[in-house]
Structure formats: C-alpha cells, structure tokens
Design an enzyme around this catalytic site. Structure first.
Site, PDB file in Angstrom:
ATOM      1  CB  SER A 239      -0.866  -0.004   1.258  1.00  0.00           C
ATOM      2  OG  SER A 239      -1.497   1.237   1.431  1.00  0.00           O
TER       3      SER A 239
ATOM      4  CE1 TYR B 227      -3.776  -2.155   5.220  1.00  0.00           C
ATOM      5  CE2 TYR B 227      -3.321   0.080   4.486  1.00  0.00           C
ATOM      6  CZ  TYR B 227      -3.616  -1.235   4.203  1.00  0.00           C
ATOM      7  OH  TYR B 227      -3.742  -1.625   2.890  1.00  0.00           O
TER       8      TYR B 227
ATOM      9  CE  LYS C  49      -1.510  -4.429   3.477  1.00  0.00           C
ATOM     10  NZ  LYS C  49      -1.847  -5.629   2.728  1.00  0.00           N
TER      11      LYS C  49
END
Ligand code: UFG
Length: 328
Positions: A116, A140, A144
C-alpha cells in the site's frame, strides 16, 4: 500453473482472480471470509481457511500443486488499525509469517504481495517514487512495511522471490457489474459519494476544505481495480520469467481532489450529490500521488481504465445493481 490467491474473496483479490484466469492461470482462493464474500469468487475453487492455520495452508499448497501465491488477505482499515493495532499486527504480519513458512516447506518460491501507499506515510514530496522514505503513520501501514521487509529477508535467506505492489487508491468495479467494493462499514470516498447519488441521504462529508491544494480538498491517485488486477498478472509473469524481487507503485501519476470526484460522480449519475464540508480526518495527508514509471518500465503495466469517468461509471453500475453489496 495453479496460483493460490489469499484474500481472493475481497475487493481487489476477486478482480485479480478473474484477471489471472483470463491470462490462463488456474486459481484457488484461500480466504477466511471474515470480510471477503463467497459470492465474489463464484466459478472458482474456494478454500475457506485462515492464514494462521499452517497445516491447512501446507495441505492446500501441496495437494493442489500451487506454483505461486498472490497474497491479499489482510485487514485494511486505517482507522481500525489505530484503534486495535494488535488485531493488525497479529493478522497481517502473523498471517504472512504462516504463509511464508508453509510456502517454504512446500517449495513455493514466488509471491506477489498486496502492499500500500500507506507505507510512505505523509511524504513531503509528490509524486512519490519507490525511492521515497518509507515512514508509515499508522499501524496498517506499519504492517505492510514490515511484511515487505520480511519478504526481502526471505529472498536473501531462502531465495523466495517477491513483488510488493504499493497501491494508491483503488476504485471502480468489474464492468459486468457482478463484483465490486462491498465493505461491512464503508469509509472510502467513491462508494460513499455514489451512495449519496443513489439515496440523497444527506450524509456525505468532505473531510477538509483547507488543504494546500487547488480547491482545498485532499488529492489522491485513483486507480481502477481492473488495472490493479492486471498489474498482479504482470508481476507474476515477471517473477516466473526470473525477475528479481522488488516493490512497485501502482498509481496513474495524476491526482484528483475530493471535490473533483464528487463532480465526476455528478457527471456519471446525473444526481446532485450534496455534501457538507467537515474538518480534516485525522492522519490524512493533503496529497498522495504516485510516481508509477517503474511499474510501467519494468512490468510493462499500462493502466487503461483509470480515467475518473470510467472508474466511477463502473463503480456506479456495481453499486446500483447491488445496493446492499453481496448481502442481498
Ligand atoms: N474522504 C472524504 N469523505 C469521506 C471519505 C473520504 O472527504 O466520507 C476523503 C478522505 O479524507 C481522503 C479521500 O477522501 O482525502 C480518500 O479517502 P479514502 O478513505 O477513500 O481513501 P484513503 O486515501 O484514506 O485510503 C487509501 C486506502 C488505504 C490506504 C491509504 C493510504 O484505502 O488502504 O489510501 O495509502 F492506506
């Protein structure tokens, strides 16, 4: 070759399964259906399983003679990751550790990973190239980035080859209107704008009108989910052809503001789409636009459906036909 698609019942994963099949791969979806939908993978084999179940993963990889993995399965809501970081570290990182362990045991040495733009955090410069420092600003994005690092280490240690695809803002849906974006709680801009177009509910908010952008609203790089799906097919082919591990941005290189998205949705739907100007959403950078030359140069990626009108028209077709997602 048979490809295991983890998270293949989710939004981007389900479109990728179709693209892989169209390119001649056999696909098996591995998904715990916690946020994915069985209906999104009709016509393809589905193993309902969790990434933490290494035994099941190993059995799937060896019994089905899997040649490569495309790995989407993850939690992906930024705000939720801030509220419950353990959930994200455990599932996203822990799940990938299980997956790589199973792949190593079974001799599967190619993986395309769904990363991402969140790995960049709030970068000072735009467009953002892959050389920009990775400084995520939420759990988050941290998960990643940690997985990308693990993939690099797995290449050095075990010769496992990987491509990490750093998506900017996914939007759109399959043009047949049969699969699309369906979250239990919707937080993303395009589905919310199109909900307002359908319902006149009066609940659409524009988060921030005072950003240093031409119209004051935040700018993002929106990419059609089918273009993202194509990039996974190209990345897999690249690895099969002996390409070396790496990361690639997936964006168009041009940004659209929140107000431009609303205007494009008015053009597509003919609806008024009222909105209210609200304060900035915590953690939102003003501008996130990709420098995406590397994916074009190395993978031969050519996003062809990522014009705003096409993306929003395809999304609108899906939402109009499935106002309750896959629920009804
Ligand atoms: N926005 C609104 N109103 C809304 C929803 C969103 O104004 O009701 C704005 C946001 O503030 C943002 C833009 O619309 O400026 C896009 O928001 P989204 O929630 O659709 O997408 P994000 O850019 O926040 O998130 C995306 C991906 C994440 C990823 C992140 C950073 O969905 O997975 O980019 O790369 F982490």
């Amino acid at each position: 070759m048979t490809i295991l698609v983890t998270g293949g019942a989710g939004y981007i994963g389900s479109h990728c399964v179709r693209a892989l099949a169209a390119a001649g791969y056999d696909c098996v979806v591995y998904d715990n259906l916690s946020s994915g939908h069985r209906e999104a993978v009709y016509g393809f084999p589905l193993v309902a399983g969790d990434l933490s179940d290494v035994k099941k993963l190993k059995a799937t990889l060896s019994d089905l003679k899997i040649g490569g993995v495309v790995h989407f399965a993850a939690h992906s809501l930024v705000a939720e990751s801030v509220a419950d970081p353990l959930k994200y570290y455990e599932n996203n990182i822990g799940g990938t550790v299980s997956l790589l362990a199973a792949m190593r045991t079974c001799g599967v040495d190619k993986i395309v990973f769904s990363s991402s733009a969140a790995v960049y955090g709030a970068p000072g410069r735009t467009p953002i190239t892959e050389a920009a420092p990775a400084k995520p600003v939420n759990p988050y994005g941290e998960t990643k980035l940690a997985i990308e690092r693990l993939l690099r280490a797995a290449d050095t240690a075990y010769g496992m080859k990987s491509v990490a695809l750093r998506y900017f803002n996914a939007a759109g849906a399959a043009p047949d209107g049969n699969i699309g974006e369906a979250h239990a709680v919707e937080t993303h801009l395009v589905p919310l704008v199109l909900r307002e177009a359908r319902t006149n509910g009066g609940s659409l908010k524009v988060f921030g009108g005072d950003y240093p952008t031409p119209d004051g609203s935040a700018v993002r790089d929106y990419v059609h989910v089918l273009d993202l799906a194509d990039a996974h097919v190209l990345a897999l082919q690249y690895l099969i052809n002996g390409g070396k591990s790496g990361c690639f941005n997936l964006g168009t290189g041009s940004g659209a503001s929140v107000l431009e998205i609303i205007q494009a949705a008015r053009d597509v739907t003919g609806a008024d789409i009222a909105y209210e100007l609200a304060g900035r959403r915590a953690g939102d950078p003003a501008v996130l636009v990709a420098g995406a030359d590397k994916a074009k140069r190395v993978l031969g990626w050519r996003p062809s459906r990522s014009g705003l009108f096409t993306m929003i028209r395809d999304a609108y077709r899906w939402h109009s036909r499935h106002p309750d997602g896959f629920g009804k």
